[in-house]
Structure formats: C-alpha cells, structure tokens
Scaffold this motif. Structure first.
Motif, PDB file in Angstrom:
ATOM      1  N   GLY A 168       0.737  -1.125   0.019  1.00  0.00           N
ATOM      2  CA  GLY A 168       0.043   0.016   0.004  1.00  0.00           C
ATOM      3  C   GLY A 168       0.784   1.130  -0.148  1.00  0.00           C
ATOM      4  O   GLY A 168       0.525   2.159  -0.839  1.00  0.00           O
ATOM      5  N   PHE A 169       1.825   1.265   0.851  1.00  0.00           N
ATOM      6  CA  PHE A 169       2.860   2.450   0.894  1.00  0.00           C
ATOM      7  C   PHE A 169       3.444   2.537  -0.491  1.00  0.00           C
ATOM      8  O   PHE A 169       3.557   3.814  -0.931  1.00  0.00           O
ATOM      9  N   ILE A 170       3.969   1.492  -1.138  1.00  0.00           N
ATOM     10  CA  ILE A 170       4.630   1.765  -2.522  1.00  0.00           C
ATOM     11  C   ILE A 170       3.539   2.125  -3.617  1.00  0.00           C
ATOM     12  O   ILE A 170       3.668   2.890  -4.474  1.00  0.00           O
ATOM     13  N   ALA A 171       2.327   1.720  -3.551  1.00  0.00           N
ATOM     14  CA  ALA A 171       1.123   2.255  -4.500  1.00  0.00           C
ATOM     15  C   ALA A 171       1.042   3.784  -4.138  1.00  0.00           C
ATOM     16  O   ALA A 171       0.567   4.383  -5.103  1.00  0.00           O
ATOM     17  N   LEU A 172       1.077   4.029  -2.763  1.00  0.00           N
ATOM     18  CA  LEU A 172       0.803   5.344  -2.615  1.00  0.00           C
ATOM     19  C   LEU A 172       2.013   6.353  -3.065  1.00  0.00           C
ATOM     20  O   LEU A 172       1.818   7.366  -3.774  1.00  0.00           O
ATOM     21  N   LEU A 173       3.209   5.889  -2.835  1.00  0.00           N
ATOM     22  CA  LEU A 173       4.261   6.351  -3.777  1.00  0.00           C
ATOM     23  C   LEU A 173       4.252   6.644  -5.139  1.00  0.00           C
ATOM     24  O   LEU A 173       4.604   7.707  -5.783  1.00  0.00           O
TER      25      LEU A 173
ATOM     26  N   VAL B 128       2.484  14.211  -9.529  1.00  0.00           N
ATOM     27  CA  VAL B 128       3.138  15.378  -9.337  1.00  0.00           C
ATOM     28  C   VAL B 128       4.233  15.654 -10.657  1.00  0.00           C
ATOM     29  O   VAL B 128       4.543  16.515 -11.014  1.00  0.00           O
ATOM     30  N   MET B 129       4.584  14.243 -11.143  1.00  0.00           N
ATOM     31  CA  MET B 129       5.650  14.513 -12.356  1.00  0.00           C
ATOM     32  C   MET B 129       5.024  14.013 -13.737  1.00  0.00           C
ATOM     33  O   MET B 129       5.213  14.588 -14.434  1.00  0.00           O
ATOM     34  N   ILE B 130       4.347  12.953 -13.809  1.00  0.00           N
ATOM     35  CA  ILE B 130       4.101  12.495 -14.985  1.00  0.00           C
ATOM     36  C   ILE B 130       2.869  13.130 -15.558  1.00  0.00           C
ATOM     37  O   ILE B 130       2.855  13.561 -16.874  1.00  0.00           O
TER      38      ILE B 130
ATOM     39  N   LYS C  25       0.349  16.521 -19.992  1.00  0.00           N
ATOM     40  CA  LYS C  25      -0.422  17.896 -20.257  1.00  0.00           C
ATOM     41  C   LYS C  25       0.302  18.745 -21.197  1.00  0.00           C
ATOM     42  O   LYS C  25      -0.207  19.466 -21.985  1.00  0.00           O
ATOM     43  N   GLN C  26       1.294  19.219 -20.813  1.00  0.00           N
ATOM     44  CA  GLN C  26       2.401  20.004 -21.413  1.00  0.00           C
ATOM     45  C   GLN C  26       2.467  19.599 -22.850  1.00  0.00           C
ATOM     46  O   GLN C  26       2.637  20.260 -23.768  1.00  0.00           O
ATOM     47  N   ALA C  27       2.844  17.909 -22.928  1.00  0.00           N
ATOM     48  CA  ALA C  27       3.096  17.605 -24.185  1.00  0.00           C
ATOM     49  C   ALA C  27       1.910  17.739 -25.140  1.00  0.00           C
ATOM     50  O   ALA C  27       2.015  18.035 -26.604  1.00  0.00           O
ATOM     51  N   LYS C  28       0.918  17.665 -24.616  1.00  0.00           N
ATOM     52  CA  LYS C  28      -0.351  17.602 -25.451  1.00  0.00           C
ATOM     53  C   LYS C  28      -0.653  18.958 -26.109  1.00  0.00           C
ATOM     54  O   LYS C  28      -1.065  19.020 -27.296  1.00  0.00           O
ATOM     55  N   THR C  29      -0.715  19.948 -25.126  1.00  0.00           N
ATOM     56  CA  THR C  29      -0.639  21.266 -25.691  1.00  0.00           C
ATOM     57  C   THR C  29       0.199  21.598 -26.587  1.00  0.00           C
ATOM     58  O   THR C  29      -0.119  22.399 -27.540  1.00  0.00           O
ATOM     59  N   HIS C  30       1.530  21.197 -26.468  1.00  0.00           N
ATOM     60  CA  HIS C  30       2.514  21.462 -27.599  1.00  0.00           C
ATOM     61  C   HIS C  30       2.216  20.946 -28.755  1.00  0.00           C
ATOM     62  O   HIS C  30       2.482  21.375 -29.922  1.00  0.00           O
TER      63      HIS C  30
END
Length: 120
Positions: A23-28, A35-37, A42-47
């Motif tokens: 569960g901890f690994i899934a939360l991470l 936060v990252m992906i 979204k930025q790649a799609k708008t570009h």
C-alpha cells in the motif's frame, strides 16, 4: 544467566504486514504520477496541439528565442520570416509558442515613456 541474556537480545517477532508495504509503494507511485508524469503529459499534449495549429502568418517564438512570422509550413519544418526578405528554416518541433514577445516589449516601452512624460 547467559541463557536469559540471549532471550532478551533477540528481536521481537513480527513487523509490518506485506499488505501495508504494498500500500505504501502504491501511494508513492500515485503521488509520483500526479506530481511528475501527468503535468508533463498535459504540457506535451498542448505542444502537439500548438504545432498542429500552425499556419502561414502566425507570429511564433522558437525555443532558441527567435521571433518570426510563419512564411511556409511543411511536414517537419517551418520557414520563418524574421525580417523583410530574411527567412529561416527551423524544425517544427522547435516552435515554443505563438505570439510575439516584441509586442510585450513595445507595450512596456510605451508605458515607460508615459511615466517619463507624467514626471515632467
């Protein structure tokens, strides 16, 4: 006496269950996704949408900071007119944004001139 010392020195049995660890690994992984992906996707799609919508006459800025007006659009390249009669061929994917920073610079210069006139 030595036997009682060995009993006290042993680690207690048990620990966190494997379910809690998973569960901890899934939360991470979920936090990393949001936060990252996801923002990067979204930025790649708008570009991609920006590049698909390029047409002749659009003012653009390249990643290198070159300002120009689109003269011709090809499949992978764009011809920019940066001055009268001066044309550059750049890769389409190097286009950073539509619009012109020069407009912003001219607007700020006009506001500075206004401030100087008001001071007099």
């Amino acid at each position: 006496m030595a036997d009682s010392f060995l009993i006290l020195a042993q680690a207690p049995a048990g620990g966190a269950s494997p379910l809690v660890n998973m569960g901890f690994i899934a939360l991470l992984v979920a936090i990393m996704y949001f936060v990252m992906i996801r923002p990067q996707q979204k930025q790649a799609k708008t570009h991609r949408e920006l590049l698909a919508g390029l047409k002749k006459g659009d003012e653009v800025v390249t990643q290198g900071g070159i300002l120009g007006k689109i003269h011709q659009v090809a499949e992978q390249t764009v011809t920019l007119e940066v001055a009268n009669g001066v044309r550059l061929r750049v890769l389409k994917r190097s286009i950073y944004a539509k619009g012109s920073i020069a407009d912003d610079a001219q607007a700020s210069a006009k506001s500075e001139d206004k401030d100087k006139k008001e001071e007099k």
